[in-house]
Structures are given as C-alpha cells and as structure tokens.
Design a protein around this motif. Structure first.
Motif, PDB file in Angstrom:
ATOM      1  N   HIS B 329      12.423  -2.048  -7.060  1.00  0.00           N
ATOM      2  CA  HIS B 329      11.987  -3.320  -6.445  1.00  0.00           C
ATOM      3  C   HIS B 329      10.575  -3.266  -5.890  1.00  0.00           C
ATOM      4  O   HIS B 329      10.065  -4.281  -5.442  1.00  0.00           O
ATOM      5  CB  HIS B 329      12.954  -3.702  -5.319  1.00  0.00           C
ATOM      6  CG  HIS B 329      14.383  -3.817  -5.747  1.00  0.00           C
ATOM      7  ND1 HIS B 329      14.863  -4.938  -6.398  1.00  0.00           N
ATOM      8  CD2 HIS B 329      15.431  -2.964  -5.654  1.00  0.00           C
ATOM      9  CE1 HIS B 329      16.153  -4.760  -6.669  1.00  0.00           C
ATOM     10  NE2 HIS B 329      16.524  -3.561  -6.229  1.00  0.00           N
ATOM     11  N   SER B 330       9.953  -2.115  -5.833  1.00  0.00           N
ATOM     12  CA  SER B 330       8.633  -1.862  -5.223  1.00  0.00           C
ATOM     13  C   SER B 330       8.775  -1.760  -3.704  1.00  0.00           C
ATOM     14  O   SER B 330       9.760  -2.235  -3.132  1.00  0.00           O
ATOM     15  CB  SER B 330       7.577  -2.907  -5.607  1.00  0.00           C
ATOM     16  OG  SER B 330       7.431  -3.888  -4.610  1.00  0.00           O
ATOM     17  N   VAL B 331       7.775  -1.156  -3.065  1.00  0.00           N
ATOM     18  CA  VAL B 331       7.888  -0.969  -1.603  1.00  0.00           C
ATOM     19  C   VAL B 331       7.865  -2.295  -0.852  1.00  0.00           C
ATOM     20  O   VAL B 331       8.381  -2.388   0.256  1.00  0.00           O
ATOM     21  CB  VAL B 331       6.772  -0.062  -1.001  1.00  0.00           C
ATOM     22  CG1 VAL B 331       7.023   1.386  -1.312  1.00  0.00           C
ATOM     23  CG2 VAL B 331       5.388  -0.494  -1.416  1.00  0.00           C
ATOM     24  N   VAL B 332       7.244  -3.308  -1.448  1.00  0.00           N
ATOM     25  CA  VAL B 332       7.233  -4.612  -0.788  1.00  0.00           C
ATOM     26  C   VAL B 332       8.349  -5.464  -1.380  1.00  0.00           C
ATOM     27  O   VAL B 332       8.163  -6.175  -2.370  1.00  0.00           O
ATOM     28  CB  VAL B 332       5.852  -5.295  -0.941  1.00  0.00           C
ATOM     29  CG1 VAL B 332       5.850  -6.658  -0.276  1.00  0.00           C
ATOM     30  CG2 VAL B 332       4.762  -4.411  -0.332  1.00  0.00           C
ATOM     31  N   SER B 333       9.524  -5.353  -0.782  1.00  0.00           N
ATOM     32  CA  SER B 333      10.686  -6.066  -1.317  1.00  0.00           C
ATOM     33  C   SER B 333      11.720  -6.255  -0.218  1.00  0.00           C
ATOM     34  O   SER B 333      11.711  -5.552   0.793  1.00  0.00           O
ATOM     35  CB  SER B 333      11.309  -5.252  -2.462  1.00  0.00           C
ATOM     36  OG  SER B 333      11.761  -3.997  -1.976  1.00  0.00           O
ATOM     37  N   GLY B 358       5.152  -5.118   3.796  1.00  0.00           N
ATOM     38  CA  GLY B 358       4.367  -6.183   3.161  1.00  0.00           C
ATOM     39  C   GLY B 358       2.967  -5.731   2.803  1.00  0.00           C
ATOM     40  O   GLY B 358       2.585  -4.593   3.035  1.00  0.00           O
ATOM     41  N   ASN B 359       2.237  -6.657   2.211  1.00  0.00           N
ATOM     42  CA  ASN B 359       0.833  -6.454   1.848  1.00  0.00           C
ATOM     43  C   ASN B 359      -0.042  -7.210   2.836  1.00  0.00           C
ATOM     44  O   ASN B 359      -0.222  -8.414   2.694  1.00  0.00           O
ATOM     45  CB  ASN B 359       0.547  -7.089   0.482  1.00  0.00           C
ATOM     46  CG  ASN B 359       0.836  -6.184  -0.670  1.00  0.00           C
ATOM     47  OD1 ASN B 359       0.804  -4.973  -0.520  1.00  0.00           O
ATOM     48  ND2 ASN B 359       1.108  -6.775  -1.818  1.00  0.00           N
ATOM     49  N   ALA B 360      -0.626  -6.511   3.807  1.00  0.00           N
ATOM     50  CA  ALA B 360      -1.472  -7.225   4.761  1.00  0.00           C
ATOM     51  C   ALA B 360      -2.863  -7.473   4.181  1.00  0.00           C
ATOM     52  O   ALA B 360      -3.598  -8.328   4.650  1.00  0.00           O
ATOM     53  CB  ALA B 360      -1.581  -6.436   6.058  1.00  0.00           C
ATOM     54  N   GLY B 361      -3.222  -6.734   3.141  1.00  0.00           N
ATOM     55  CA  GLY B 361      -4.559  -6.874   2.577  1.00  0.00           C
ATOM     56  C   GLY B 361      -5.553  -6.034   3.348  1.00  0.00           C
ATOM     57  O   GLY B 361      -5.153  -5.328   4.261  1.00  0.00           O
ATOM     58  N   PRO B 362      -6.831  -5.993   3.049  1.00  0.00           N
ATOM     59  CA  PRO B 362      -7.493  -6.815   2.030  1.00  0.00           C
ATOM     60  C   PRO B 362      -7.181  -6.402   0.592  1.00  0.00           C
ATOM     61  O   PRO B 362      -7.328  -7.211  -0.305  1.00  0.00           O
ATOM     62  CB  PRO B 362      -8.987  -6.627   2.339  1.00  0.00           C
ATOM     63  CG  PRO B 362      -9.072  -5.333   3.059  1.00  0.00           C
ATOM     64  CD  PRO B 362      -7.790  -5.172   3.792  1.00  0.00           C
ATOM     65  N   ASP B 365      -1.243  -2.824  -2.341  1.00  0.00           N
ATOM     66  CA  ASP B 365      -0.717  -1.535  -2.767  1.00  0.00           C
ATOM     67  C   ASP B 365      -0.125  -1.665  -4.161  1.00  0.00           C
ATOM     68  O   ASP B 365      -0.284  -2.665  -4.830  1.00  0.00           O
ATOM     69  CB  ASP B 365       0.374  -1.081  -1.783  1.00  0.00           C
ATOM     70  CG  ASP B 365      -0.239  -0.698  -0.453  1.00  0.00           C
ATOM     71  OD1 ASP B 365      -1.410  -0.293  -0.444  1.00  0.00           O
ATOM     72  OD2 ASP B 365       0.451  -0.826   0.574  1.00  0.00           O
ATOM     73  N   ASP B 366       0.597  -0.654  -4.479  1.00  0.00           N
ATOM     74  CA  ASP B 366       1.223  -0.571  -5.789  1.00  0.00           C
ATOM     75  C   ASP B 366       2.475  -1.451  -5.813  1.00  0.00           C
ATOM     76  O   ASP B 366       3.591  -0.957  -5.758  1.00  0.00           O
ATOM     77  CB  ASP B 366       1.581   0.917  -6.021  1.00  0.00           C
ATOM     78  CG  ASP B 366       2.114   1.118  -7.420  1.00  0.00           C
ATOM     79  OD1 ASP B 366       1.820   0.276  -8.286  1.00  0.00           O
ATOM     80  OD2 ASP B 366       2.846   2.100  -7.612  1.00  0.00           O
ATOM     81  N   THR B 367       2.296  -2.732  -5.878  1.00  0.00           N
ATOM     82  CA  THR B 367       3.414  -3.665  -5.862  1.00  0.00           C
ATOM     83  C   THR B 367       3.014  -4.950  -6.571  1.00  0.00           C
ATOM     84  O   THR B 367       1.841  -5.323  -6.549  1.00  0.00           O
ATOM     85  CB  THR B 367       3.830  -4.024  -4.412  1.00  0.00           C
ATOM     86  OG1 THR B 367       4.137  -5.414  -4.329  1.00  0.00           O
ATOM     87  CG2 THR B 367       2.696  -3.744  -3.434  1.00  0.00           C
ATOM     88  N   PRO B 368       3.969  -5.612  -7.209  1.00  0.00           N
ATOM     89  CA  PRO B 368       3.631  -6.860  -7.917  1.00  0.00           C
ATOM     90  C   PRO B 368       3.380  -8.032  -6.964  1.00  0.00           C
ATOM     91  O   PRO B 368       2.845  -9.051  -7.381  1.00  0.00           O
ATOM     92  CB  PRO B 368       4.860  -7.110  -8.785  1.00  0.00           C
ATOM     93  CG  PRO B 368       5.975  -6.382  -8.130  1.00  0.00           C
ATOM     94  CD  PRO B 368       5.366  -5.210  -7.431  1.00  0.00           C
ATOM     95  N   VAL B 374       5.148 -10.702   2.921  1.00  0.00           N
ATOM     96  CA  VAL B 374       5.819  -9.774   3.836  1.00  0.00           C
ATOM     97  C   VAL B 374       7.327 -10.029   3.783  1.00  0.00           C
ATOM     98  O   VAL B 374       7.757 -11.182   3.765  1.00  0.00           O
ATOM     99  CB  VAL B 374       5.310  -9.952   5.288  1.00  0.00           C
ATOM    100  CG1 VAL B 374       6.067  -9.054   6.252  1.00  0.00           C
ATOM    101  CG2 VAL B 374       3.821  -9.697   5.383  1.00  0.00           C
ATOM    102  N   PHE B 375       8.096  -8.952   3.739  1.00  0.00           N
ATOM    103  CA  PHE B 375       9.550  -9.069   3.848  1.00  0.00           C
ATOM    104  C   PHE B 375       9.980  -8.565   5.221  1.00  0.00           C
ATOM    105  O   PHE B 375       9.543  -7.484   5.649  1.00  0.00           O
ATOM    106  CB  PHE B 375      10.256  -8.247   2.754  1.00  0.00           C
ATOM    107  CG  PHE B 375      10.110  -8.834   1.391  1.00  0.00           C
ATOM    108  CD1 PHE B 375      11.037  -9.750   0.910  1.00  0.00           C
ATOM    109  CD2 PHE B 375       9.022  -8.500   0.594  1.00  0.00           C
ATOM    110  CE1 PHE B 375      10.896 -10.310  -0.357  1.00  0.00           C
ATOM    111  CE2 PHE B 375       8.867  -9.064  -0.664  1.00  0.00           C
ATOM    112  CZ  PHE B 375       9.796  -9.971  -1.147  1.00  0.00           C
ATOM    113  N   ILE B 376      10.786  -9.359   5.895  1.00  0.00           N
ATOM    114  CA  ILE B 376      11.290  -8.958   7.208  1.00  0.00           C
ATOM    115  C   ILE B 376      12.813  -8.936   7.153  1.00  0.00           C
ATOM    116  O   ILE B 376      13.427  -9.881   6.659  1.00  0.00           O
ATOM    117  CB  ILE B 376      10.830  -9.945   8.306  1.00  0.00           C
ATOM    118  CG1 ILE B 376       9.298 -10.016   8.330  1.00  0.00           C
ATOM    119  CG2 ILE B 376      11.384  -9.537   9.678  1.00  0.00           C
ATOM    120  CD1 ILE B 376       8.750 -11.049   9.296  1.00  0.00           C
TER     121      ILE B 376
END
Lengths: 418, 418
Positions: B329-333, B358-362, B365-368, B374-376
């Motif tokens: 699922h990738s780390v951001v899931s 999640g991906n805060a940016g800028p 990461d290695d995620t689609p 962000v997942f909470i």
C-alpha cells in the motif's frame, strides 16, 4: 524606501490569534532592502482603517495590509479600501472563475456558488488584482499619492503565496532599492553585559552605515550587524573588516555566523553534508526537539525519529532504561538521560542520540530535583556526554531552553568528532 | 478604557524576532475588560519612540511598552522615556540590590558588578518601579496627561511575570472597568461562506453590545461572541439566549463551546476526567502532536508518549508496521496509519492510539500519493478508524492541519465511546 505593515482583525487585538504575518512580510522586505518602518495591528472598524490609511499615505512607500478579506460580515477591508480610494467594487471575471474552480474542487460538486462566494470576486475598479493561488480572496494593489497600498488575505499561507510569488517579484521588477546586508555573530556562554563591556571600543568604531544589535536569548547572545548602502562591495568589505577585529577580541565565545539561519537549519545542513543521522529520546520536551528538527524540509535524510517517553513505563519498556538506574538516581538524572540517548541511538540505528529528562513544572514528578532542572545527554559513536541545567521557570521557558541547548550540544559534538 | 501596546526593537521590524508579547498582553487586558485599541511595533530610534508616545498621549488610557531595556547601547527606551517625561535617571537602591543578587547567583561569585549592571538600577525619578522578579531590568509606571505609560522588558517570561503579578493586579485595584464576556462557538465541517449564509438573520438580530467574529481555520470555523457592558447578568442572559437560538439553526455542526481554550486543553481535560490514556505514532507531523499535547501542564496523567517514525526502518523495526503492508500500500496509506495507531496503542499500553503518515512536501517520498495527502488513524479499545485527507500545500499547513485533525478525530472517538 520604507514599508509599513498593517494587520486588520479584532481577533488579534483581543489576543485570540497571534500575528505571524507581520514577521513574514518584514523578512521578505528586509531581503530586498526595504526598511519596515512600523507594524500596526488595528480592529475591523471602518473609521480605524480609514484613519490609519490616511496617516500612512505619503509617509511610507508601501502599506502591506493583511486581514479582513473573508466572505463574512465582519470582514470590511475591501469595501473600506474602495471607500478610501473613492472607488466602487466591480466583479473580476478571472477571480470569479478561480473562485468557482476552488469551490467545485472543495465541495466535490458542480453546485452553484453562494452569493458570498460570488462576492469574493468583487474588487475596487482601480485595483490591480494579485492572483491568490491558495484561496478565494484576491490580493489588491492600489496607489494613492506616493504610497502603494497592497491588500492581502490574513490566512498565513495565502498571504505567503502572494508575497513570495506576486508582491516581492513585482516590487523587485518595478522599483530600484539599496543593498542591505545582515551578518549575525553567534556567541555562547557570556552574558550580555560582560560582552557589551568587552566590545565597547569596537562598537564605538563602527561607521554610521553599520548598525549593531544585541539579541540575547537563554544562554547565548547574537550580535547582528546591518550594513546599508548603494555599493554592495563597500558594505561587504567593511563588514568583513569589522568581523575580523571583533573575532580577535571575543573569539573564544564566538560559535559561528549565521545569515538568517536557525540552529536547526545549520545543524541539518551539517548532518546532511556529513551523511550523519540522529534520533531523539525526549521526556520533558515532549516531542518538541523532534518537531523543530523536522520543521526543516529534507530532514528525513538525517533524522530517523524519536521515542517520546512521557511516562516512566515507556522509558523502561520502550527505551530500555534500567529500572535500577531510575530507582537509584530518579528519572531526572544524568544517568537516565545518558541511557535514553545511548539506547535511542542503538534502537533507531543512528550515529547520534539525544536524551532529555527533566522537571518542566509547574509540579514536579517523583524526583529530588527541583522544578527547572533538566539533564541533557548526547550519545556519539564514541562516548556519552551528559550535563545538568537549571532552566528556572516557567514551564515554556524550561522546554524552549532544553530544546535549544540540546541542539547546541549536538552541534558541538558534530563539529568536534568529524 | 483602552490600551495600546508598543513593542520596541529593530529585531522585530526586520523579522528576526516574532513578537509574541503583544498577544500575551492583549489577552490579559481583554480579561479585565480593557480594549486593546492598537498594537504598534517600532524601531530602537529616539525620534520614533518620542513621536509614538506623543501621538498616543491622551488618546489611550494605557500604553504598554516592551523592549529596549537591556544593558547595551542599542537599548534606549529608558533614557527616551526619561526625556519624554522631562526627567532624569536616578539609581533605585531596591533594584540595585536585586541586580546584585541575580548577578551573584548567575555568576556563582561575589565579583563586583560591571557598570552596565549598575546602570540597570537607573530609573526616571518620576517612575513607580515595578519589580521584575525574573530579570535585572525593572518595569516602570509613569503618568502624563490622561495616559499611564508602563514600560517592561522585552524578554517574554520577564514581561509575563510583570503583567501577571504586578501590572494587572495594580490596574484592577486602581481602576474601575466594564465587564466583557467572550463566548466562542466551535463549528466543524461547514465552510465559512455557507455558515454565514445560514446564520445571516440571526447575525442581524444581535444587539449592539454583542459583536460577532468569524475565526476560520483549516476544517473548522469558530464564532466568537463578545458582549460588553456594566451589568454582568444582562450580558450573560443575552449571550445565553442568542446561543440557544443559533444552536437550533446550526446545531449539527456545533462541536462545542470554548472560553479561550484550545482543543488540546479541552481534550486533555476530557481524558484526565475519564482516566483515559493516549499515545501517538507520528511520521510527517514529526513530533508536533506530542509537543502540542504535552504543552498542557499535567498532560503526563493521560499522555504516555510517542514514537516518531521519520524513516521507514523505524516504522518497521520499532512500530512493528508490517513490511508487506508497506510494499502493498506504500508508507502513505490508510493501512500503515492504522497499524501505526494500533501498534503504538499496544506498545505503550494506552487506551487510544493516534497514527499519522503522509507527504508534507516539498518533495514526495516513495509513494504514489501526491504532496499534501495525509492518512490519520485513531485506534480505540474497540476499533480502528482511518481517514484520508488532502491538505494541499505548503508543508507547514499540511503539518498543522494534520495535527488539528488528529486531535479532533480523537476527541470525537472519546465523546462517542465513553
């Protein structure tokens, strides 16, 4: 050239909201050599706004206004601007299309706009519209006499988007400005009074175009030199000479120079450059060290994570601090800080570990140490250094000083060991 | 009665230092029913200071001044105050004793004071000295025409000590003031525009002595009602009536009422009262949830700690997130957030767990998932709830919204499950 920053909103004046916009705008203007003469926060009140505008007109080159552009009744900046400019509000078709687009994206429907949304596209007819990428309220640029009035929304990230991508580029393009160079000398371990005493002669020798400011904070004093003039080369040479001289006088307490950089940014740069990693084990700082370190974009390169052990159980079970150490020395001790630092370094497999335990107050835990006492340990590949501090009171000061100090201690080790 | 806050310091105007003093003073004055009319930040410049004082005199009842009281050359507030009051500086023996005491404590020696230390005890002869417990620069109280000028150091905790223990008690004792009551209605999940639309009639029905303000922040809007008058009972009755009516109109989006309380304070109160505990597992928020929760004194009663897993390794090795889940699922899931929440709940042995990834940016990461996603997840004793959010950009907004949202989600579960 000068600028004045005006933030509009009752919520600021009753203290419900902290104004961070002014600082952001001030930094941006400082970088392009425009002095911020004054920052003013006023209420959402027609007379107060009109009165402020007319006092500033012809006394400053730019008036940067934030706030009061929302869609609701208490937001009156736009219509008051129109009144001040003897102007009427007209609908801007580009803004309307943008509002519509955001509205549909946000609601996920093709529902028709509400009247309050449609009104977001109204702007004074004399205004140049500044595109607000992140929100529905447009920025506005208006000129009267010798003064440019620039109105922006109060929502910080919308204001920042406008400043960075629209306002500053436009000013840089349209106006000529002097150079301004700041150089900040970071000193560490000498009080402000003694420092001032030692460098009094040097301070008196500064030319008029170089200004010195003392910026004391717990445990350290930063000396900020600001040079301003038309010839960049002259400024840089003069600054270098003065810094060379002061380095001979107080070289032993100078720990570095910064150009508008925080310690976490400096530290992050050093860690990234050297390919080193760090992890933290926090007790009384409650995750604030982690938060400060990760406020730097790209920190995932050198920061692996933290174990925030706010309870004794977590220290024992998850950080592997020995029960015996706690029983013998109490949770607030150099020994516990050392085990926290070293264990988190091993658990998260990093080069460095920071361990912090203390009594932030207002009440003290089960420990003989008084409120304000904090132990900070740095574990390196070769050794563990632990120090005891008494940061006094209140709670927030203790936490902030502990955070700063731990980053400083880590930085010292990095500079020493590599 | 009105007050005006004046902060003095070049470091504020170039954006090097964020002024937090004004907000603190504003809150304190609001609580005792004195309106803050304006906040002004000005430079360490004689003319600028004198000019500001004379503009304010007789136009406001209290001028609260912070900054420029340090021992160094760039700090000129004290001598400029003396000049404005046509006064001379004299040494105050009580202040001198206090300075001496602090100096000896700080240096750990009985060394003689430096001249700069001795000068800290100088005050205008017409001033009433206000004792500064936490520092060497005394507060000063001076009156001219209808205006009281109160000068305090700019160091936040010294200023706070003076405001809380000296300035406010003295004003409360010496002056009569009207009542002012704020009541803030917290709404959740309805945009500002739509909300304004729904309550337009109610808003128009408010009497003159009740003012309404919209305070929108990501995901929620607070409605602040402020009532002011001589009769406290009348104010309270009127506010209660108006709140009863609005509750009928938008009751479905009202999540609570606050009297100057943050969500972390409200949440902390609920957890403590119910004897429940919580732990957090943070990725993109980097420890900020922990830091916000532990900013509340006494939070150790209900908060056990956090595992800040800024790298994938830490998620796997220390939080027990399965490698397969990440691969699939990738780390951001939602799946990773759920495992983080549930595992930290088990590892730290708490009732509730929060997991955020999640991906805060800028950069992503290695995620689609795109930047801003962000997942909470909230793990309770009975179930795990996970939600996906797109908080957009920039980085700091993503982090702040994720922190707020995770506290809101936790609060909902606590209210639901107990």
């Amino acid at each position: 050239m000068t600028a004045t920053i005006v933030t509009i909103g009752d919520e600021i004046l009753i203290g419900q909201v902290l104004d961070t916009n002014s600082q952001y705008i001030a930094k941006a203007f400082d970088r392009i050599g425009i002095d911020v003469h004054e920052m003013i926060s006023i209420s959402d009140d027609r007379n107060h706004i009109l009165d402020t505008f007319s006092k500033l007109q012809d006394n400053t080159d730019f008036v940067l206004i934030t706030g009061g552009l929302g869609p609701t009744k208490d937001d009156i900046t736009k219509k008051t601007l129109a009144e001040y400019f003897d102007d009427e509000l007209v609908s801007d078709s580009n803004v309307l299309a943008h509002v519509e687009n955001l509205f549909h994206k946000f609601t996920g429907t093709k529902a028709p706009l509400l009247q309050t949304n449609i009104d977001q596209a109204l702007v004074p007819s004399k205004a140049t519209v500044l595109h607000n990428e992140f929100g529905t309220a447009p920025g506005m640029w208006l000129q009267k006499g010798g003064t440019v009035f620039i109105s922006m929304p109060g929502v910080p990230y919308e204001m920042k988007g406008l400043i960075d991508t629209v306002v500053i580029p436009k000013i840089v393009h349209d106006f000529e400005r002097p150079y301004i160079i700041h150089k900040t000398i970071m000193t560490y371990g000498m009080g402000e009074s003694l420092l001032a005493d030692k460098i009094a002669d040097w301070e008196n020798s500064l030319p008029d175009f170089i200004k010195l400011a003392y910026l004391p904070s717990p445990g350290r004093v930063r000396l900020r030199l600001s040079a301003r003039g038309k010839d960049k080369q002259v400024l840089e040479t003069a600054l270098s000479e003065k810094i060379e001289v002061i380095s001979k006088i107080i070289g032993d307490v100078i720990v570095g120079f910064e150009e508008d950089k925080t310690i976490e940014a400096v530290l992050g740069g050093q860690l990234a450059q050297k390919g080193l990693t760090v992890a933290t084990a926090e007790s009384c700082t409650g995750g604030k060290i982690a938060q400060i370190i990760t406020s730097i974009p790209g920190s995932s390169k050198y920061y692996k994570g933290s174990i925030v052990s706010y309870s004794k159980d977590v220290k024992i079970n998850n950080l592997g601090v020995s029960e015996q150490t706690i029983a013998q020395h109490s949770v607030v001790s150099a020994e516990v800080a050392s085990e926290m630092a070293d264990n988190v370094r091993k658990i998260l497999k990093t080069d460095y570990g920071i361990g912090v335990t203390g009594n932030a107050g207002p009440t003290s835990d089960d420990t003989p140490e008084e409120i304000g006492v904090v132990f900070i340990a740095i574990a390196t590949p070769n050794e563990i250094i632990a120090e005891r501090f008494n940061f006094g009171q209140p709670r927030e000061k203790v936490i902030d000083r502990a955070v700063n100090k731990s980053l400083e201690m880590l930085q010292k080790e990095i500079l020493k060991n590599v």
